[in-house]
Design a protein around this motif. Structure first.
Motif, PDB file in Angstrom:
ATOM      1  N   LEU A 107      11.693  32.101   7.996  1.00  8.53           N
ATOM      2  CA  LEU A 107      13.135  32.192   8.297  1.00  8.53           C
ATOM      3  C   LEU A 107      13.956  32.136   7.009  1.00  8.53           C
ATOM      4  O   LEU A 107      14.899  32.925   6.815  1.00  8.53           O
ATOM      5  N   LEU A 108      13.566  31.225   6.100  1.00  6.30           N
ATOM      6  CA  LEU A 108      14.313  31.119   4.839  1.00  6.30           C
ATOM      7  C   LEU A 108      14.134  32.391   4.002  1.00  6.30           C
ATOM      8  O   LEU A 108      15.103  32.909   3.428  1.00  6.30           O
ATOM      9  N   MET A 122      13.566  35.359   5.077  1.00  5.81           N
ATOM     10  CA  MET A 122      14.354  36.421   5.705  1.00  5.81           C
ATOM     11  C   MET A 122      15.822  36.314   5.304  1.00  5.81           C
ATOM     12  O   MET A 122      16.469  37.320   4.994  1.00  5.81           O
ATOM     13  N   LEU A 123      16.338  35.090   5.261  1.00  6.61           N
ATOM     14  CA  LEU A 123      17.765  34.907   4.938  1.00  6.61           C
ATOM     15  C   LEU A 123      18.041  35.133   3.449  1.00  6.61           C
ATOM     16  O   LEU A 123      19.035  35.771   3.078  1.00  6.61           O
ATOM     17  N   VAL A 124      17.147  34.623   2.581  1.00  7.30           N
ATOM     18  CA  VAL A 124      17.351  34.790   1.127  1.00  7.30           C
ATOM     19  C   VAL A 124      17.251  36.277   0.758  1.00  7.30           C
ATOM     20  O   VAL A 124      18.125  36.828   0.066  1.00  7.30           O
ATOM     21  N   GLY A 175      17.630  38.714   2.790  1.00 13.89           N
ATOM     22  CA  GLY A 175      18.752  39.386   3.456  1.00 13.89           C
ATOM     23  C   GLY A 175      20.019  39.319   2.615  1.00 13.89           C
ATOM     24  O   GLY A 175      20.736  40.310   2.489  1.00 13.89           O
ATOM     25  N   THR A 176      20.272  38.158   2.012  1.00 15.86           N
ATOM     26  CA  THR A 176      21.450  38.014   1.142  1.00 15.86           C
ATOM     27  C   THR A 176      21.355  38.992  -0.024  1.00 15.86           C
ATOM     28  O   THR A 176      22.336  39.674  -0.359  1.00 15.86           O
ATOM     29  N   VAL A 206      21.952  42.597   1.242  1.00 14.40           N
ATOM     30  CA  VAL A 206      23.363  42.871   1.578  1.00 14.40           C
ATOM     31  C   VAL A 206      24.113  43.233   0.293  1.00 14.40           C
ATOM     32  O   VAL A 206      24.896  44.200   0.255  1.00 14.40           O
ATOM     33  N   ILE A 207      23.848  42.488  -0.780  1.00 13.09           N
ATOM     34  CA  ILE A 207      24.517  42.757  -2.065  1.00 13.09           C
ATOM     35  C   ILE A 207      24.036  44.091  -2.651  1.00 13.09           C
ATOM     36  O   ILE A 207      24.842  44.890  -3.131  1.00 13.09           O
ATOM     37  N   LEU A 233      25.724  46.915  -1.004  1.00 14.21           N
ATOM     38  CA  LEU A 233      27.103  47.123  -1.473  1.00 14.21           C
ATOM     39  C   LEU A 233      27.112  47.803  -2.847  1.00 14.21           C
ATOM     40  O   LEU A 233      27.943  48.678  -3.110  1.00 14.21           O
ATOM     41  N   MET A 254      22.142  48.392   7.042  1.00 17.19           N
ATOM     42  CA  MET A 254      21.828  47.019   6.623  1.00 17.19           C
ATOM     43  C   MET A 254      21.976  46.048   7.802  1.00 17.19           C
ATOM     44  O   MET A 254      21.113  45.190   8.023  1.00 17.19           O
ATOM     45  N   ILE A 255      23.078  46.202   8.570  1.00 19.30           N
ATOM     46  CA  ILE A 255      23.285  45.302   9.717  1.00 19.30           C
ATOM     47  C   ILE A 255      22.179  45.523  10.758  1.00 19.30           C
ATOM     48  O   ILE A 255      21.650  44.566  11.326  1.00 19.30           O
ATOM     49  N   LEU A 277      19.165  43.710   9.553  1.00 17.90           N
ATOM     50  CA  LEU A 277      19.303  42.248   9.673  1.00 17.90           C
ATOM     51  C   LEU A 277      19.057  41.819  11.123  1.00 17.90           C
ATOM     52  O   LEU A 277      18.369  40.821  11.380  1.00 17.90           O
ATOM     53  N   ILE A 294      28.721  39.000  -7.402  1.00 22.06           N
ATOM     54  CA  ILE A 294      27.586  39.059  -6.473  1.00 22.06           C
ATOM     55  C   ILE A 294      26.442  39.902  -7.048  1.00 22.06           C
ATOM     56  O   ILE A 294      25.284  39.693  -6.695  1.00 22.06           O
ATOM     57  N   PHE A 345      24.437  37.563  -8.923  1.00 22.23           N
ATOM     58  CA  PHE A 345      23.727  36.700  -7.960  1.00 22.23           C
ATOM     59  C   PHE A 345      22.483  37.415  -7.412  1.00 22.23           C
ATOM     60  O   PHE A 345      21.416  36.811  -7.269  1.00 22.23           O
ATOM     61  N   MET A 375      28.735  45.857  15.627  1.00 26.36           N
ATOM     62  CA  MET A 375      27.478  45.490  14.974  1.00 26.36           C
ATOM     63  C   MET A 375      27.576  44.114  14.324  1.00 26.36           C
ATOM     64  O   MET A 375      26.621  43.337  14.346  1.00 26.36           O
ATOM     65  N   LEU A 428      25.331  40.944  15.036  1.00 24.84           N
ATOM     66  CA  LEU A 428      24.632  40.279  13.923  1.00 24.84           C
ATOM     67  C   LEU A 428      24.836  38.766  13.974  1.00 24.84           C
ATOM     68  O   LEU A 428      23.873  37.994  13.919  1.00 24.84           O
ATOM     69  N   GLU A 465      21.733  36.245  14.758  1.00 18.38           N
ATOM     70  CA  GLU A 465      21.336  35.308  13.689  1.00 18.38           C
ATOM     71  C   GLU A 465      21.592  33.870  14.142  1.00 18.38           C
ATOM     72  O   GLU A 465      20.753  32.992  13.941  1.00 18.38           O
ATOM     73  N   TYR A 511      19.507  26.963   5.213  1.00 12.98           N
ATOM     74  CA  TYR A 511      19.673  28.047   6.196  1.00 12.98           C
ATOM     75  C   TYR A 511      21.153  28.329   6.430  1.00 12.98           C
ATOM     76  O   TYR A 511      21.568  29.486   6.543  1.00 12.98           O
ATOM     77  N   PHE A 552      22.623  30.285   3.371  1.00 18.80           N
ATOM     78  CA  PHE A 552      22.253  31.701   3.254  1.00 18.80           C
ATOM     79  C   PHE A 552      22.733  32.546   4.434  1.00 18.80           C
ATOM     80  O   PHE A 552      23.138  33.699   4.237  1.00 18.80           O
ATOM     81  N   ILE A 584      25.275  35.739   4.026  1.00 22.14           N
ATOM     82  CA  ILE A 584      25.039  37.068   4.632  1.00 22.14           C
ATOM     83  C   ILE A 584      26.257  37.499   5.445  1.00 22.14           C
ATOM     84  O   ILE A 584      26.784  38.600   5.263  1.00 22.14           O
ATOM     85  N   ILE A 636      29.603  37.929   3.133  1.00 27.66           N
ATOM     86  CA  ILE A 636      29.566  39.098   2.229  1.00 27.66           C
ATOM     87  C   ILE A 636      29.549  40.389   3.042  1.00 27.66           C
ATOM     88  O   ILE A 636      30.267  41.339   2.722  1.00 27.66           O
ATOM     89  N   GLU A 637      28.755  40.426   4.119  1.00 22.66           N
ATOM     90  CA  GLU A 637      28.679  41.647   4.925  1.00 22.66           C
ATOM     91  C   GLU A 637      30.020  41.940   5.597  1.00 22.66           C
ATOM     92  O   GLU A 637      30.451  43.098   5.664  1.00 22.66           O
TER      93      GLU A 637
END
Lengths: 436, 87
Positions: A16-17, A19-21, A23-24, A27-28, A31, A201-202, A205, A360, A363, B24, B28, B32, B54, B57, B61, B64-65
Motif C-alpha cells: 500500500l505504501l 503504491m502511494l509513494v 503514485g505521488t 502524478v508529478i 504533470l 493517471m487518475i 490510480l 514538485i 520532489f 474521475m 479517485l 483511495e 499513508y 502520501f 496524490i 497535486i492531482e
C-alpha cells in the motif's frame, strides 16, 4: 503482475505504501510530461525533451532507457501470456509460447500501428470495466472476502520490508508518461496531452487501488507475493464464474495489448536514436508500403527474446524499472531546464503551465532516487550493471556528439532563442571577427 | 448569432471536459479512501505506529492531482478559442 512483488517484500502494508509513494511520483511525472509534451509536440517524448533541454549524452541515455524499459516490459508481458496459456492448456511449454507472442506482435507492428493501437484501447477498456465491476461486487458483499488475510500478511519482514517494497511500486503505473508521446499525432496536443495524461493517471490510480484491495482480500499474502497473474487468481478464489472468465480473458488480453504497445514505443525510441545518428542510421528506414520503421521494429525481436530467455520475471521487471526510474529522474530535470531556458508562458512556447513547479519536479527526482536505492535489497548487481551501462552510454554519446556540434533549431519550432544563448552567439561572432 | 452559437458550443464542450475530470477525481478520492480505511482498520495494531505515512502520501496524490486538473481546465479555457479546440 509485477506490482505484487511489493507484497513479497513488505506485505500488504508495504504494498500500500509503495503504491502511494510511486503514485505521488507518477502524478508529478504526468504533470511534467503534460507541460513538456504540449510544448514540444514531438513523438520522441522523454528522448526529445532530454535532447532539447539537457544535452546529447542525457538524450541518448534516456532513448536507450525508454527502449530497454519497454522491451523488458514486452518480454515480461509475453512471459505472463505464456503462463496464462499454460494454465488453460497444461501441455503447452512457456518459452515457445513466449516466442510466438513476441513474433506475432512484431509482425502486427511491422504491418502498421493504427489498427493495433485501436485494438489495444478496446482490450484495455474491457479489462478496466471488469476490474471496476469486480471491485464494487466485492465492496457490496456479493463476493466472499477474507479480511483476515490483510492482518496475516500485513508486514512479514518488519519495517525494512516497508522500505524494500518501494522497489516494485513503479510497476503499478509503469509507462503512463508514454501518453505524452502521442503529441505529434494529436489534432490539438495542447488540450489532448494534458487532459489525456491526467485522465490516464487518475484511471491508473483507481485501477491500482482496486487491484491491490481485491487481490489482498482474496489471496493469502504469501501466495500473492509470488503470483504471476494475481487478478486472475483473485477471480478464481472468488469462485464466481463470470469474474473468472472476465478477469482471465482481461489479464490475457491486457498483457497482449501492453506487449503490443511496448513493441510500438520501443521501436519508435530506437528509430529516433537512429534518425539522430546515435546508433546506425540503417535502422531509421521507413517501410515504403506500410510506413512503419520496420527495421527498428524487427530489431526488437532479438532483444526481447534475450530478456524472455532468462525466464525470471522479477529480473526482467527489475531491469525495466531501473530504466524507467532513470527516465523519471531525467523527465523532471528536463522540465527544470526547460523552465530555465524558456521562462516565457506564451501560447506558442508553453500552452500548458503545470502547477507548483519546479518544487514538485525536485520532489519527484528525490522519490525516484529513493526508489532506485531500495533496489539494493535483492538486486544490487542489476543496479550496478544498469549504472555502468547507462554511464558508459552517457559519456560515449556526449563525446561523440560534442565533435559533431549539432545545434537545436529553435526557430524551426517557432520558438525564441533560449535564455543565455544571445550572449553565447555574440561571443562567437566576436571571436569570428577576431579570427578574420 | 453564429459567434454566439460557437461560444455556447465551446462552453458546453468545456463543461463536458470538466465533468469528466471532476467525476474521475471523485471516484479517485472515494476508492483511495475506501481501500486505505479498510486496510488500516484491519491492520491497526501494526499500522497504528506509522499510519501518518499513508495519510501524507494519499494527501499529496489527491492535492497535486486536483490542482493539476484545475490547471488543465484553466489552460483549456484560456486557449480553446485561440486553438479552436472544439471545431
Amino acid at each position: 503482475m509485477g506490482w505484487n512483488f511489493t507484497v513479497a517484500k513488505g506485505g500488504v502494508l508495504g504494498s500500500l505504501l509503495a503504491m502511494l509513494v510511486a503514485g505521488t511520483m507518477y502524478v508529478i511525472i504526468s504533470l511534467c510530461a503534460s507541460e513538456l509534451g504540449s510544448a514540444t509536440k514531438l513523438a520522441g517524448g522523454p528522448y526529445d525533451w532530454a535532447r532539447l533541454f539537457i544535452g546529447p549524452g542525457a538524450a541518448a541515455s534516456v532513448g536507450l532507457a525508454v527502449y530497454m524499459e519497454y522491451i523488458a516490459l514486452e518480454a515480461a508481458d509475453a512471459i505472463v501470456v505464456a503462463f496464462i496459456a499454460q494454465s488453460i492448456f497444461p501441455e503447452l511449454q512457456v518459452f515457445p509460447v513466449t516466442l510466438l507472442v513476441i513474433a506475432l506482435l512484431t509482425f502486427i507492428n511491422y504491418r502498421g500501428v493504427v489498427a493495433a493501437l485501436t485494438l489495444n484501447f478496446v482490450l484495455t477498456m474491457i479489462a478496466f470495466i471488469a476490474i471496476v465491476v469486480f471491485f464494487f461486487a466485492t465492496a457490496f458483499g456479493t463476493v466472499n472476502i477474507h479480511p483476515e488475510y490483510l492482518f496475516q500478511g500485513a508486514l512479514p519482514n518488519g519495517m525494512i520490508g516497508l522500505f524494500a517494497a518501494l522497489q516494485f511500486g513503479p510497476w503499478f503505473y509503469l509507462g503512463i508518461e508514454g501518453a505524452a508521446m502521442c503529441a505529434e499525432e494529436c489534432k490539438h496536443p495542447s488540450r489532448a496531452v494534458p487532459l489525456g495524461q491526467q485522465a490516464g493517471m487518475i484511471t491508473l490510480l483507481i485501477g491500482a487501488a482496486m487491484t491491490l484491495y481485491l487481490c489482498a482480500v482474496l489471496i493469502p499474502a504469501d501466495l500473492l507475493g509470488v503470483s504471476v497473474y494475481p487478478l486472475f487468481e483473485a477471480a478464481q478464489n472468488s469462485g464466481i464464474f463470470i469474474f473468472v472468465a472476465l478477469l482471465g480473458l482481461g489479464t490475457f488480453l491486457t498483457c497482449v495489448a501492453s506487449a503490443n504497445g511496448c513493441v510500438c514505443d520501443s521501436s519508435r525510441s530506437w528509430f529516433a536514436l537512429s534518425r539522430d545518428n546515435y546508433v546506425s542510421s540503417w535502422f531509421s528506414a521507413v517501410h515504403p508500403k506500410y510506413n512503419t520503421p520496420y527495421r527498428a521494429v524487427i530489431f526488437t525481436v532479438p532483444v526481447a527474446i534475450g530478456f524472455a530467455f532468462s525466464g525470471f520475471l522479477d529480473q526482467v521487471i527489475t531491469f525495466s524499472i531501473i530504466s524507467g526510474l532513470l527516465c523519471y529522474v531525467l523527465i523532471p530535470f528536463s522540465l527544470i531546464r526547460f523552465r530555465k531556458l524558456f521562462p516565457q508562458t506564451t501560447s506558442r512556447v508553453r500552452p500548458f503551465v503545470g502547477p507548483l513547479q519546479p518544487y514538485i519536479a525536485y520532489f519527484a527526482i528525490v522519490i525516484a532516487i529513493t526508489i532506485l536505492s531500495t533496489l539494493f535489497w535483492g538486486y544490487k548487481y542489476n543496479l550496478i550493471f544498469a549504472f555502468v551501462f547507462y554511464g558508459i552510454a552517457y559519456f560515449y554519446f556526449s563525446h561523440r556528439h560534442k565533435s559533431s556540434n549539432i545545434e537545436n533549431n529553435w526557430t524551426e519550432m517557432g520558438w525564441p532563442l533560449p535564455r543565455g544563448s544571445e550572449n553565447v552567439r555574440t561571443g562567437k561572432e566576436a571571436m569570428g571577427l577576431g579570427d578574420e | 448569432m453564429n459567434n454566439h452559437a460557437t461560444k455556447s458550443k465551446y462552453h458546453r464542450k468545456l463543461n463536458g471536459d470538466t465533468v469528466l475530470v471532476v467525476g474521475m477525481l471523485v471516484l479517485l478520492v472515494s476508492v483511495e479512501g475506501f481501500i486505505i480505511y479498510k486496510i488500516l482498520a484491519e491492520t491497526w495494531e501494526i499500522a497504528g505506529n506509522f499510519f501518518y505515512l499513508y495519510v501524507i502520501f494519499v494527501g499529496l496524490i489527491v492535492v497535486i492531482e486536483t490542482i493539476g486538473c484545475l490547471r488543465v481546465r484553466e489552460s483549456i479555457k484560456n486557449h480553446m478559442f485561440e486553438f479552436k479546440y472544439y471545431d
